[in-house]
Design a protein around this motif. Structure first.
Motif, short mmCIF file in Angstrom:
data_model
loop_
_atom_site.label_atom_id
_atom_site.label_comp_id
_atom_site.label_asym_id
_atom_site.label_seq_id
_atom_site.Cartn_x
_atom_site.Cartn_y
_atom_site.Cartn_z
N ALA A 118 -4.31 15.07 -3.20
CA ALA A 118 -3.64 13.77 -3.34
C ALA A 118 -4.27 12.87 -4.39
O ALA A 118 -3.60 11.99 -4.93
CB ALA A 118 -3.61 13.05 -1.99
N ILE A 119 -5.56 13.06 -4.72
CA ILE A 119 -6.17 12.21 -5.75
C ILE A 119 -5.49 12.46 -7.09
O ILE A 119 -5.12 11.53 -7.82
CB ILE A 119 -7.68 12.47 -5.86
CG1 ILE A 119 -8.38 12.23 -4.51
CG2 ILE A 119 -8.30 11.59 -6.95
CD1 ILE A 119 -8.29 10.83 -3.98
N SER A 120 -5.30 13.74 -7.43
CA SER A 120 -4.59 14.08 -8.66
C SER A 120 -3.12 13.67 -8.56
O SER A 120 -2.53 13.18 -9.53
CB SER A 120 -4.69 15.58 -8.94
OG SER A 120 -6.03 15.95 -9.18
N TYR A 121 -2.54 13.86 -7.39
CA TYR A 121 -1.11 13.56 -7.20
C TYR A 121 -0.83 12.07 -7.40
O TYR A 121 0.12 11.70 -8.09
CB TYR A 121 -0.70 13.98 -5.79
CG TYR A 121 0.79 13.93 -5.52
CD1 TYR A 121 1.61 15.01 -5.82
CD2 TYR A 121 1.38 12.80 -4.93
CE1 TYR A 121 2.97 14.98 -5.55
CE2 TYR A 121 2.74 12.76 -4.67
CZ TYR A 121 3.52 13.86 -4.98
OH TYR A 121 4.88 13.81 -4.73
N THR A 122 -1.68 11.23 -6.80
CA THR A 122 -1.43 9.78 -6.89
C THR A 122 -1.64 9.24 -8.30
O THR A 122 -1.18 8.15 -8.62
CB THR A 122 -2.33 8.99 -5.91
OG1 THR A 122 -3.70 9.35 -6.10
CG2 THR A 122 -1.93 9.27 -4.47
N THR A 123 -2.33 9.98 -9.15
CA THR A 123 -2.47 9.59 -10.56
C THR A 123 -1.36 10.20 -11.41
O THR A 123 -0.81 9.56 -12.31
CB THR A 123 -3.84 10.01 -11.12
OG1 THR A 123 -4.87 9.47 -10.30
CG2 THR A 123 -4.03 9.52 -12.54
N GLY A 124 -1.01 11.46 -11.12
CA GLY A 124 -0.04 12.17 -11.94
C GLY A 124 1.38 11.70 -11.77
O GLY A 124 2.14 11.62 -12.75
N VAL A 125 1.78 11.36 -10.55
CA VAL A 125 3.14 10.90 -10.32
C VAL A 125 3.43 9.59 -11.08
O VAL A 125 4.45 9.47 -11.77
CB VAL A 125 3.43 10.74 -8.82
CG1 VAL A 125 4.79 10.07 -8.59
CG2 VAL A 125 3.40 12.10 -8.13
N PRO A 126 2.53 8.58 -11.00
CA PRO A 126 2.79 7.35 -11.78
C PRO A 126 2.80 7.58 -13.29
O PRO A 126 3.48 6.85 -14.01
CB PRO A 126 1.64 6.43 -11.37
CG PRO A 126 1.18 6.95 -10.06
CD PRO A 126 1.36 8.43 -10.13
N ALA A 127 2.05 8.59 -13.77
CA ALA A 127 2.10 8.90 -15.20
C ALA A 127 3.49 9.37 -15.58
O ALA A 127 4.05 8.96 -16.61
CB ALA A 127 1.05 9.96 -15.54
N MET A 128 4.08 10.23 -14.74
CA MET A 128 5.44 10.69 -15.01
C MET A 128 6.43 9.52 -14.94
O MET A 128 7.32 9.39 -15.80
CB MET A 128 5.82 11.78 -14.00
CG MET A 128 7.23 12.34 -14.17
SD MET A 128 8.56 11.35 -13.45
CE MET A 128 8.25 11.58 -11.69
N ILE A 129 6.25 8.64 -13.94
CA ILE A 129 7.17 7.51 -13.81
C ILE A 129 7.04 6.55 -14.99
O ILE A 129 8.04 6.06 -15.52
CB ILE A 129 6.94 6.78 -12.48
CG1 ILE A 129 7.29 7.70 -11.30
CG2 ILE A 129 7.78 5.50 -12.41
CD1 ILE A 129 6.96 7.11 -9.93
N TYR B 293 0.82 -1.22 0.00
CA TYR B 293 0.00 0.00 0.00
C TYR B 293 0.85 1.26 0.00
O TYR B 293 2.04 1.24 0.31
CB TYR B 293 -0.94 0.01 1.21
CG TYR B 293 -0.21 0.15 2.54
CD1 TYR B 293 -0.03 1.40 3.13
CD2 TYR B 293 0.28 -0.98 3.21
CE1 TYR B 293 0.64 1.53 4.34
CE2 TYR B 293 0.94 -0.85 4.42
CZ TYR B 293 1.11 0.40 4.99
OH TYR B 293 1.77 0.53 6.17
N ASN B 294 0.19 2.37 -0.32
CA ASN B 294 0.78 3.71 -0.23
C ASN B 294 -0.17 4.62 0.53
O ASN B 294 -1.39 4.53 0.36
CB ASN B 294 1.02 4.29 -1.63
CG ASN B 294 1.19 5.81 -1.61
OD1 ASN B 294 0.24 6.54 -1.87
ND2 ASN B 294 2.37 6.27 -1.29
N LEU B 295 0.38 5.50 1.35
CA LEU B 295 -0.37 6.58 1.98
C LEU B 295 0.11 7.89 1.39
O LEU B 295 1.33 8.10 1.25
CB LEU B 295 -0.15 6.60 3.50
CG LEU B 295 -0.49 5.33 4.29
CD1 LEU B 295 -0.23 5.57 5.78
CD2 LEU B 295 -1.93 4.92 4.08
N CYS B 296 -0.82 8.78 1.07
CA CYS B 296 -0.44 10.07 0.50
C CYS B 296 -1.22 11.17 1.20
O CYS B 296 -2.46 11.10 1.28
CB CYS B 296 -0.71 10.08 -1.00
SG CYS B 296 -0.13 11.58 -1.84
N ASP B 297 -0.53 12.19 1.68
CA ASP B 297 -1.15 13.28 2.42
C ASP B 297 -1.59 14.39 1.46
O ASP B 297 -0.79 14.89 0.66
CB ASP B 297 -0.14 13.84 3.44
CG ASP B 297 -0.77 14.86 4.36
OD1 ASP B 297 -0.94 16.01 3.93
OD2 ASP B 297 -1.08 14.51 5.51
#
Length: 396
Positions: free
Chosen positions: A344-355, A328-332
């Motif tokens: 964090a909803i946008s962040y948790t989708t956007g970061v994996p897109a960059m990766i 799991y991951n926790l994101c603040d």
């Protein structure tokens, strides 16, 4: 060597993607951000210049129009097109990439505008053409789908000889203080939540009415206890295809009583309909009108507090013994906002897109054809999550 990318889509997730790409200039040397509304791109570009000291290009684009996208690709000459637009636009953008011979990636699978049905078959049908063209398409490089697929592949590789059950659990423990708002595109969110539930059991698809199965789930690290509801999500389709030994696969998401009550009323009065109705001599789609009056998800960042908790519970056999593992991951929400001005909803989708883009550009993941995340070695992607803001943990 740094590369050139074209990012299509300037909503909440597109904003995160643009920021995170700008923060990794050694890979993303030249960035163009395009959207139907260029002013949104320009606003993000100003943020990036102020926060990271980088200049990115912007452009106006109707991604439904293949010829427009082809023209922009030819002007920009990107190494990769990052589709962060709406799922309706996946196929036109893939068509443009085929015509121009450029690699493609997205965060969500195709969905027709006039039918609340999302599945991979339309995009999987492009596999032979992409392979013949010598270009790659990476599908669903968000969190779910995306990271949850990689978590599953990582668990299968390191913890199990055979997977027998998969439960993907998505909890948003955040509070934005609004009476009713969706954390990502309202049109997509409501279509997804109101669709019939499907899960996989003993090799068959089992369909049940939306939101009829629920249970309690306690998140780790004091995030809290939440009611989660079983619903259909697209990664189940690809994961059961690539892990046919799974005897059961389900997706669960948390919803507050307040959210569900508002949604029930909106459904009862017809505001979630996706067919056209007559209004003052004009044709309108009620759900699209509702989207226009609800808070813009990208505006929720400053006020959203709490954490997301998203992960996979995997069950199976290791050395002949039963085993259960939770990755799991926790994101603040507030940490995400401080870094990229998004919740964090946008962040948790956007970061994996960059990766995912980084994996492709650095050739860690690169093969002509159309691919889902779990079809590649999960280890380098998991390493990148630790570095770029989405650290994960494993619990037996």
């Amino acid at each position: 060597m740094s590369k050139r990318v074209l990012i299509i889509g300037a909503g909440g997730v597109g904003q995160v993607v643009a920021h995170k790409c700008a923060m990794n200039s050694h890979i993303f040397g030249e960035i163009t951000l395009a959207s139907r509304t260029k002013s949104k791109c320009d606003a993000i570009a100003r943020q990036i210049e102020q926060m990271h000291g980088r200049t990115i290009r912007t452009a106006a684009l109707d991604a439904d129009d293949v010829s427009q996208t082809v023209k922009l690709i030819n002007e920009v000459q990107p190494d990769l097109v990052m589709n962060i637009a709406l799922p309706y636009q996946d196929l036109p953008i893939m068509d443009a990439c085929l015509e121009t011979g450029v690699d493609y990636m997205d965060t969500a699978n195709y969905e027709p505008k006039d039918t609340a049905k999302f599945e991979y078959s339309w995009q999987w049908n492009y596999a032979e053409r992409f392979e013949q063209k010598g270009i790659m398409a990476l599908l669903g490089s968000g969190f779910d789908p995306g990271v949850t697929n990689v978590f599953t592949a990582y668990g299968a590789k390191h913890y199990f000889d055979q997977l027998t059950q998969l439960d993907i659990i998505d909890v948003n423990g955040g509070d934005h203080g609004k009476p009713f708002a969706t954390n990502f595109n309202p049109e997509i969110n409501i279509r997804e939540v109101t669709a019939p539930c499907r899960h996989y059991e003993n090799g068959s698809v089992v369909e049940t009415p939306a939101m009829t199965m629920s249970r309690e789930f306690t998140c780790p690290e004091n995030v809290g206890r939440y009611t989660i509801y079983r619903m259909y999500h697209e990664e189940l389709e690809s994961l059961t295809r690539h892990y046919p030994q799974l005897q059961k696969a389900q997706f669960w998401m948390s919803f507050s009583d307040n959210y569900l009550k508002h949604l029930e009323v909106l459904q009862n009065v017809g505001m979630t309909r996706i067919d056209e109705v007559d209004f003052n001599g004009q044709k309108i789609v009620p759900l699209q009108f509702l989207k226009a009056v609800l808070p813009e998800p990208s505006s929720l960042g400053p006020d959203t507090k709490g954490k997301t908790c998203i992960g996979t519970v995997l069950k199976g056999l290791k050395d002949g013994k039963e085993r259960e593992v939770y990755i799991y991951n926790l994101c603040d929400h507030q940490d995400a906002y401080r870094e990229v001005r998004s919740q964090a909803i946008s962040y948790t989708t956007g970061v994996p897109a960059m990766i995912g883009a980084k994996m492709m550009l650095e050739k860690h993941w690169h093969k002509p054809g159309v691919w889902n995340m779990e079809q590649f070695d999960p280890d380098p992607f998991m390493d990148e999550l630790m570095v770029h803001g989405l650290p994960w943990k494993v619990r037996e």
